[in-house]
Design a protein around this motif. Structure first.
Motif, PDB file in Angstrom:
ATOM      1  N   ALA A   8       0.834  -1.206   0.000  1.00  0.00           N
ATOM      2  CA  ALA A   8       0.000   0.000   0.000  1.00  0.00           C
ATOM      3  C   ALA A   8       0.870   1.258   0.000  1.00  0.00           C
ATOM      4  O   ALA A   8       0.662   2.181  -0.801  1.00  0.00           O
ATOM      5  CB  ALA A   8      -0.932  -0.012   1.213  1.00  0.00           C
ATOM      6  N   LEU A   9       1.876   1.288   0.880  1.00  0.00           N
ATOM      7  CA  LEU A   9       2.752   2.458   0.955  1.00  0.00           C
ATOM      8  C   LEU A   9       3.600   2.599  -0.307  1.00  0.00           C
ATOM      9  O   LEU A   9       3.762   3.706  -0.844  1.00  0.00           O
ATOM     10  CB  LEU A   9       3.668   2.332   2.175  1.00  0.00           C
ATOM     11  N   GLY A  10       4.160   1.482  -0.784  1.00  0.00           N
ATOM     12  CA  GLY A  10       5.032   1.528  -1.961  1.00  0.00           C
ATOM     13  C   GLY A  10       4.304   1.969  -3.215  1.00  0.00           C
ATOM     14  O   GLY A  10       4.832   2.754  -4.010  1.00  0.00           O
ATOM     15  N   ASN A  11       3.090   1.454  -3.412  1.00  0.00           N
ATOM     16  CA  ASN A  11       2.322   1.853  -4.604  1.00  0.00           C
ATOM     17  C   ASN A  11       1.942   3.327  -4.549  1.00  0.00           C
ATOM     18  O   ASN A  11       1.997   4.020  -5.575  1.00  0.00           O
ATOM     19  CB  ASN A  11       1.070   0.985  -4.733  1.00  0.00           C
ATOM     20  N   LEU A  12       1.577   3.809  -3.368  1.00  0.00           N
ATOM     21  CA  LEU A  12       1.257   5.237  -3.241  1.00  0.00           C
ATOM     22  C   LEU A  12       2.479   6.098  -3.539  1.00  0.00           C
ATOM     23  O   LEU A  12       2.394   7.101  -4.269  1.00  0.00           O
ATOM     24  CB  LEU A  12       0.736   5.527  -1.836  1.00  0.00           C
ATOM     25  N   ALA A  13       3.625   5.704  -2.984  1.00  0.00           N
ATOM     26  CA  ALA A  13       4.858   6.481  -3.206  1.00  0.00           C
ATOM     27  C   ALA A  13       5.254   6.449  -4.674  1.00  0.00           C
ATOM     28  O   ALA A  13       5.625   7.482  -5.247  1.00  0.00           O
ATOM     29  CB  ALA A  13       5.987   5.925  -2.338  1.00  0.00           C
ATOM     30  N   TYR A  14       5.162   5.277  -5.311  1.00  0.00           N
ATOM     31  CA  TYR A  14       5.553   5.189  -6.720  1.00  0.00           C
ATOM     32  C   TYR A  14       4.612   6.012  -7.601  1.00  0.00           C
ATOM     33  O   TYR A  14       5.069   6.701  -8.528  1.00  0.00           O
ATOM     34  CB  TYR A  14       5.564   3.739  -7.193  1.00  0.00           C
ATOM     35  N   ARG A  15       3.318   5.941  -7.336  1.00  0.00           N
ATOM     36  CA  ARG A  15       2.367   6.718  -8.141  1.00  0.00           C
ATOM     37  C   ARG A  15       2.639   8.207  -8.016  1.00  0.00           C
ATOM     38  O   ARG A  15       2.539   8.954  -8.997  1.00  0.00           O
ATOM     39  CB  ARG A  15       0.939   6.384  -7.722  1.00  0.00           C
ATOM     40  N   PHE A  16       2.994   8.651  -6.808  1.00  0.00           N
ATOM     41  CA  PHE A  16       3.311  10.071  -6.621  1.00  0.00           C
ATOM     42  C   PHE A  16       4.538  10.450  -7.441  1.00  0.00           C
ATOM     43  O   PHE A  16       4.536  11.461  -8.158  1.00  0.00           O
ATOM     44  CB  PHE A  16       3.535  10.358  -5.137  1.00  0.00           C
ATOM     45  N   VAL A  17       5.607   9.633  -7.342  1.00  0.00           N
ATOM     46  CA  VAL A  17       6.833   9.919  -8.094  1.00  0.00           C
ATOM     47  C   VAL A  17       6.575   9.859  -9.596  1.00  0.00           C
ATOM     48  O   VAL A  17       7.024  10.730 -10.363  1.00  0.00           O
ATOM     49  CB  VAL A  17       7.951   8.924  -7.700  1.00  0.00           C
ATOM     50  N   ALA A  18       5.838   8.826 -10.040  1.00  0.00           N
ATOM     51  CA  ALA A  18       5.569   8.657 -11.471  1.00  0.00           C
ATOM     52  C   ALA A  18       4.730   9.803 -12.017  1.00  0.00           C
ATOM     53  O   ALA A  18       4.993  10.320 -13.114  1.00  0.00           O
ATOM     54  CB  ALA A  18       4.869   7.326 -11.714  1.00  0.00           C
ATOM     55  N   ASP A  19       3.703  10.217 -11.271  1.00  0.00           N
ATOM     56  CA  ASP A  19       2.857  11.330 -11.726  1.00  0.00           C
ATOM     57  C   ASP A  19       3.660  12.624 -11.805  1.00  0.00           C
ATOM     58  O   ASP A  19       3.474  13.423 -12.738  1.00  0.00           O
ATOM     59  CB  ASP A  19       1.664  11.512 -10.779  1.00  0.00           C
ATOM     60  N   THR A  20       4.549  12.833 -10.843  1.00  0.00           N
ATOM     61  CA  THR A  20       5.381  14.037 -10.862  1.00  0.00           C
ATOM     62  C   THR A  20       6.294  14.044 -12.085  1.00  0.00           C
ATOM     63  O   THR A  20       6.434  15.064 -12.779  1.00  0.00           O
ATOM     64  CB  THR A  20       6.227  14.121  -9.575  1.00  0.00           C
ATOM     65  N   LEU A  21       6.926  12.886 -12.373  1.00  0.00           N
ATOM     66  CA  LEU A  21       7.795  12.789 -13.549  1.00  0.00           C
ATOM     67  C   LEU A  21       7.018  12.972 -14.838  1.00  0.00           C
ATOM     68  O   LEU A  21       7.495  13.626 -15.773  1.00  0.00           O
ATOM     69  CB  LEU A  21       8.505  11.431 -13.558  1.00  0.00           C
ATOM     70  N   GLN A  22       5.823  12.410 -14.902  1.00  0.00           N
ATOM     71  CA  GLN A  22       5.010  12.541 -16.115  1.00  0.00           C
ATOM     72  C   GLN A  22       4.604  13.985 -16.359  1.00  0.00           C
ATOM     73  O   GLN A  22       4.537  14.433 -17.507  1.00  0.00           O
ATOM     74  CB  GLN A  22       3.760  11.664 -15.999  1.00  0.00           C
ATOM     75  N   ASN A  23       4.326  14.720 -15.286  1.00  0.00           N
ATOM     76  CA  ASN A  23       3.977  16.133 -15.446  1.00  0.00           C
ATOM     77  C   ASN A  23       5.167  16.951 -15.928  1.00  0.00           C
ATOM     78  O   ASN A  23       5.019  17.886 -16.718  1.00  0.00           O
ATOM     79  CB  ASN A  23       3.449  16.695 -14.122  1.00  0.00           C
TER      80      ASN A  23
END
Length: 288
Positions: free
Chosen positions: A228-243
Motif C-alpha cells: 500500500a505504501l510503496g504503490n502510493l509512493a511510486y504513483r506520486f513519483v511517477a505522476d510528478t515525472l510525467q507532469n
C-alpha cells in the motif's frame, strides 16, 4: 483454526517483539518494493533512449549515397538505413528555420547527402560508427551518434543496480532473522507446554503449525502494508515525472501488479522458511 488461534495468542504474549518484527519487515518490504519499481522504471527509460539511438553519417561530395546504403544494409549489426538527399535535408532545415528559405536562391545547398542508420543492438553503436568512418565515401570525421549519453546512463544504471541489489539483500536477511528471532521467543515462552504436548503424543507437524502460521502472518501483514505504501509512493513519483517530462515511460498497473505478486511470494517464503528453520532448530528430536 488451532494453529491460527495459537499464532494470535503468541502475538498477545509478546507484543513488543511481534511489533518490532512487523515494523522491521514493513520498512524492509517497502524499501525493497519501491527500489525494485524505480530500478525497473529506470531500465524502461534507458531502453526507450536506446531504441531512439541512430547513427548519422555525412557523405563526401560526389559519393553514391544509394551504393553506400546498400553496402551498410548488408552489415549484420544494421537494422535499417535511410538515405536523406541533401535537398531533402535542406527542406527539413528550412522547416525549423524558415528564414533560410529566403537565401535559397542566393547560395548553393551546402548540406551533404546523409545516411541515418539504426542498429539491431544499440550497444554496438560505437563499433558501427567506427566502421562507417572507415568507409572512403564517409570518413571518420563525418559520423555522429547520440550514444554517449545512453552509454553513460547504462553505466550509471549498472552502478545503481549493484548498490540496490546489495541493499535488497541486506533487507531480506534482516527480515529473515527478525522472523526467526520472534519465532524463537514464541517457542521459549511455550517450552513447557510443547514438551507436554509431545509427551502425550502430539505429532511434530501439529506442534510446528502455529509457529509457521505466526511467521506467515508477520511477513504477509508487513508485505500488504508495504505494498500500500510503496504503490502510493511510486504513483506520486511517477505522476510528478510525467507532469515534468511526459515522454518518459512509467510502469503500467499490470507491471505494478506483477511486482506486488512477487513481493507477496517473497514474504511467504521468508515467513514460512524463517519460522520453519527456527522450529527445526528448537524442536530437534524431543529435546524442548
Amino acid at each position: 483454526m488451532y494453529a491460527l488461534a495459537q499464532a494470535l495468542r503468541a502475538f498477545r504474549r509478546h507484543p513488543t517483539s511481534a511489533l518490532a518484527t512487523l515494523t522491521t519487515a514493513t520498512v524492509s518490504f517497502s524499501l525493497l518494493f519501491l527500489v525494485g519499481l524505480l530500478l525497473w522504471n529506470l531500465d524502461r527509460i534507458v531502453g526507450s533512449l536506446e531504441s531512439e539511438v541512430e547513427i548519422v553519417a555525412y557523405l563526401k561530395e560526389g559519393a553514391d549515397a544509394e551504393a553506400v546504403a546498400r553496402l551498410v544494409r548488408t552489415w549484420p549489426e544494421v537494422e535499417s538505413v535511410k538515405v536523406i538527399p541533401k535537398d531533402e535535408a535542406l527542406a527539413m532545415l528550412q522547416l525549423d528555420y524558415p528564414y533560410l528559405a529566403e537565401a535559397e536562391d542566393l547560395i548553393d545547398n551546402p548540406l551533404p547527402d546523409t545516411l541515418r542508420v539504426r542498429l539491431i543492438d544499440p550497444a554496438l553503436t560505437r563499433q558501427v560508427a567506427r566502421k562507417l568512418g572507415d568507409l572512403e565515401a564517409i570518413g571518420p570525421g563525418n559520423v555522429e551518434y547520440g550514444g554517449e549519453v545512453t552509454e553513460r546512463l547504462v553505466r550509471l544504471l549498472a552502478g545503481l543496480r549493484l548498490g540496490a541489489n546489495l541493499l535488497i539483500l541486506l533487507l531480506i536477511v534482516d527480515t529473515f532473522f527478525s522472523v526467526m528471532g520472534t519465532i524463537r521467543l514464541s517457542i521459549e515462552n511455550r517450552r513447557e507446554e510443547l514438551r507436554v504436548m509431545l509427551l502425550v503424543g502430539a505429532t511434530r507437524g501439529f506442534v510446528q503449525k502455529p509457529f509457521l502460521v505466526e511467521g506467515l502472518l508477520l511477513t504477509l501483514v508487513a508485505a500488504l502494508v508495504a505494498l500500500a505504501l510503496g504503490n502510493l509512493a511510486y504513483r506520486f513519483v511517477a505522476d510528478t515525472l510525467q507532469n515534468l517530462m511526459p515522454f518518459l515511460p512509467v510502469l503500467s498497473p499490470e507491471d505494478r501488479l506483477q511486482a506486488s505478486i512477487g513481493l507477496l511470494v517473497l514474504a511467504v517464503f521468508l515467513g514460512f522458511f524463517g519460522a520453519w528453520l527456527s522450529v527445526r532448530t528448537y524442536l530437534r528430536d524431543t529435546e524442548i
